[in-house]
Design an enzyme around this catalytic site. Structure first.
Site, PDB file in Angstrom:
ATOM      1  N   ASN A   7      63.498  41.039  38.264  1.00  9.36           N
ATOM      2  CA  ASN A   7      64.160  42.202  38.861  1.00  9.36           C
ATOM      3  C   ASN A   7      64.399  41.873  40.335  1.00  9.36           C
ATOM      4  O   ASN A   7      63.480  41.960  41.149  1.00  9.36           O
ATOM      5  CB  ASN A   7      63.246  43.429  38.696  1.00  9.36           C
ATOM      6  CG  ASN A   7      63.871  44.694  39.239  1.00  9.36           C
ATOM      7  OD1 ASN A   7      64.949  44.662  39.848  1.00  9.36           O
ATOM      8  ND2 ASN A   7      63.199  45.807  39.037  1.00  9.36           N
ATOM      9  N   ARG A  91      67.160  42.221  35.188  1.00 11.08           N
ATOM     10  CA  ARG A  91      67.472  43.646  35.260  1.00 11.08           C
ATOM     11  C   ARG A  91      68.710  43.831  36.138  1.00 11.08           C
ATOM     12  O   ARG A  91      68.767  43.319  37.250  1.00 11.08           O
ATOM     13  CB  ARG A  91      66.306  44.407  35.876  1.00 11.08           C
ATOM     14  CG  ARG A  91      66.623  45.871  35.948  1.00 11.08           C
ATOM     15  CD  ARG A  91      65.687  46.634  36.821  1.00 11.08           C
ATOM     16  NE  ARG A  91      66.104  48.017  36.813  1.00 11.08           N
ATOM     17  CZ  ARG A  91      65.995  48.827  37.846  1.00 11.08           C
ATOM     18  NH1 ARG A  91      65.481  48.393  38.971  1.00 11.08           N
ATOM     19  NH2 ARG A  91      66.400  50.068  37.774  1.00 11.08           N
ATOM     20  N   HIS A 180      68.700  54.541  35.353  1.00 11.62           N
ATOM     21  CA  HIS A 180      67.383  54.500  34.689  1.00 11.62           C
ATOM     22  C   HIS A 180      67.523  54.362  33.168  1.00 11.62           C
ATOM     23  O   HIS A 180      66.631  54.773  32.416  1.00 11.62           O
ATOM     24  CB  HIS A 180      66.572  55.789  34.944  1.00 11.62           C
ATOM     25  CG  HIS A 180      66.278  56.079  36.370  1.00 11.62           C
ATOM     26  ND1 HIS A 180      66.459  57.322  36.932  1.00 11.62           N
ATOM     27  CD2 HIS A 180      65.818  55.301  37.368  1.00 11.62           C
ATOM     28  CE1 HIS A 180      66.109  57.303  38.190  1.00 11.62           C
ATOM     29  NE2 HIS A 180      65.724  56.072  38.501  1.00 11.62           N
ATOM     30  N   ARG A 241      66.980  62.042  48.246  1.00 15.18           N
ATOM     31  CA  ARG A 241      68.387  62.260  47.845  1.00 15.18           C
ATOM     32  C   ARG A 241      68.590  63.716  47.470  1.00 15.18           C
ATOM     33  O   ARG A 241      67.727  64.310  46.819  1.00 15.18           O
ATOM     34  CB  ARG A 241      68.730  61.389  46.632  1.00 15.18           C
ATOM     35  CG  ARG A 241      68.799  59.925  46.942  1.00 15.18           C
ATOM     36  CD  ARG A 241      69.009  59.121  45.671  1.00 15.18           C
ATOM     37  NE  ARG A 241      67.969  58.128  45.515  1.00 15.18           N
ATOM     38  CZ  ARG A 241      67.760  57.419  44.406  1.00 15.18           C
ATOM     39  NH1 ARG A 241      68.519  57.600  43.351  1.00 15.18           N
ATOM     40  NH2 ARG A 241      66.798  56.534  44.368  1.00 15.18           N
ATOM     41  N   GLU A 387      60.074  49.430  31.442  1.00 18.77           N
ATOM     42  CA  GLU A 387      61.419  48.852  31.465  1.00 18.77           C
ATOM     43  C   GLU A 387      61.390  47.350  31.230  1.00 18.77           C
ATOM     44  O   GLU A 387      62.279  46.796  30.591  1.00 18.77           O
ATOM     45  CB  GLU A 387      62.080  49.164  32.818  1.00 18.77           C
ATOM     46  CG  GLU A 387      62.413  50.638  32.977  1.00 18.77           C
ATOM     47  CD  GLU A 387      62.541  51.082  34.424  1.00 18.77           C
ATOM     48  OE1 GLU A 387      61.503  51.246  35.084  1.00 18.77           O
ATOM     49  OE2 GLU A 387      63.672  51.250  34.892  1.00 18.77           O
TER      50      GLU A 387
END
Ligand code: ADP
Length: 402
Positions: A7, A91, A180, A241, A387
């Site tokens: 990743n 990823r 996601h 956010r 993940e």
């Protein structure tokens, strides 16, 4: 078969080496401060031995080299030769309309990934550098791109199209891509195993709640809607956010607050959300602490969060004509009992009722961690996401299909 999952971020590279015969992680690590100075943290999970050292990492090439050296190391390593690694799974955050399934790295795939720079300018260049780095050190090892947005590729057009001029939208590839996806896929698949019906008949709402948060409606194993949109700024309130806001606020603020047009995105990503409303922190633990001290703005930030989750669950139940299960995952979803309880409060109309005691003890309840009141129609699960395992599985599947 050993699969290495990578990743690559702008200044970091995380990795895990899987033995896919047992689906077991043999080693994992992190190269950080790439292009600054460089630090490697590596753990051999078979022995528990941990290595931390400073390594000069001017680019992802040196970081990849450091990763391989650690994996081969006599004391901390887990492999004898680089050729023990059958494939590398990368990823990738955004595949755009060009890459919608796990894809073998070829020149053509790299060209498609380069097109995604415009859609994910912060994430795609580091992904490309991570791939280059691995190629430089292991030129003969097959690599696979596992795309976060691909699980959302099944969202119907009426849910993925933003109601703006269709030609402008098409010209700029503007649509709901979500985010996601790999996490939503993992927990939805795990959850489906715990429901007493075929996957095709399942209706699941997955809540990935972390620093960035998204909620997905998964019907029959396929995503039919998700809260993040063209970018990961859409949806519910997040750490820093704002999530979805009235779009008219943007030009209004550019004019009234003198925020330059090129800075407003940064402001919405970094200065809003829990941080912006509470004035305390983007970390929900700090927000809870401030609430305990009587901070009203912190309380308001928390209330916006749980109300936002509730609204998405209501609308996704409507979108799927019902819901069999709701899943909570990621930092907040897995750890914050208050968020789970409060967001599902007063939902008896839907058949949702959380058992207070089970919810409190969720972390010690083994899988399937069902925290719903016995006998209620909708089951509520807490499922830790994984993940990396999905990436390793996808990489293996692509390799075996060659
Ligand atoms: P990221 O999106 O960066 O991967 P995480 O999934 O790690 O984020 O989630 C970070 C959020 O999870 C933070 O708001 C943090 O407060 C929350 N969190 C992490 N651990 C706990 C915990 N033990 N209890 C409550 N909240 C937690």
């Amino acid at each position: 078969m050993f699969i290495l999952v990578v990743n690559a971020g702008s200044s970091s590279l995380k990795y895990q080496l899987f033995d896919m015969d047992k689906e077991e992680v043999l080693a994992k690590g992190l190269c950080e401060r790439i292009a600054i100075d460089g630090k490697l943290t590596h753990t051999n999970l078979l022995t528990g031995e941990k290595l931390t050292k400073e390594v000069d990492m001017p680019s992802h090439n040196e970081a990849t080299r450091a990763m391989i050296d650690a994996l081969l190391d006599e004391k901390y390593g887990v492999i004898k030769d680089m050729s023990d690694i059958s494939a590398i799974g990368h990823r990738v955050v955004q595949g755009g309309p060009w890459i919608t399934k796990p894809t073998l790295v070829t020149d053509e795939a790299i060209e498609d990934l380069k097109k995604c720079v415009v859609l994910a300018p912060l994430h795609t260049p580091p992904h490309l550098q991570g791939i280059e780095g691995c190629k430089a050190v292991m030129p003969n090892t097959p690599m696979v791109l596992v795309i976060d947005t691909s699980f959302h590729a099944t969202i119907p057009d009426y849910a993925s199209t933003f109601p703006i001029d269709i030609n402008v939208a098409r010209k700029h590839y503007i649509k709901r891509y979500g985010a996601h996806g790999t996490s939503h896929r993992f927990v939805a698949q795990e959850c489906a195993k715990y429901l007493d019906k075929p996957v095709e008949e399942t209706k699941i709402i997955t809540c990935h709640l972390g620093n960035g948060s998204s909620i997905s409606a998964v019907k029959g194993g396929k995503v039919v809607d998700t809260s993040m949109g063209f970018t990961p700024l859409d949806g519910i309130i997040m750490g820093s956010r704002c999530g979805a806001i009235d779009p008219a606020i943007v030009p209004y603020l550019i004019e009234r607050e003198n925020i330059p047009a090129d800075k407003i995105g940064d402001w919405m990503n970094k200065k809003c959300g829990l941080l912006g409303v509470s004035g305390v922190s983007s970390d929900l633990r700090d927000v809870h602490a401030a609430i305990a001290q009587g901070n009203e703005d912190a309380k308001l930030a928390y209330e916006i969060l749980v109300y936002g989750i509730k609204k998405f669950i209501g609308s996704y139940s409507a979108a799927m004509n019902g819901v069999d299960a709701i899943v909570f995952t990621a930092g907040i979803g897995e750890n914050d009992e208050d968020v789970r309880f409060d967001s599902l409060k007063d939902m008896d109309y839907l058949g949702v009722k959380v058992d207070a005691e089970k919810n409190k003890n969720a972390r010690s309840i083994p899988a399937p961690c069902d925290i719903s009141v016995d006998g209620t129609p909708v089951r509520v699960f807490v499922i830790p996401t994984n993940e990396e395992l999905v990436i390793a599985r996808d990489t293996k599947a692509v390799l075996e299909a060659q």
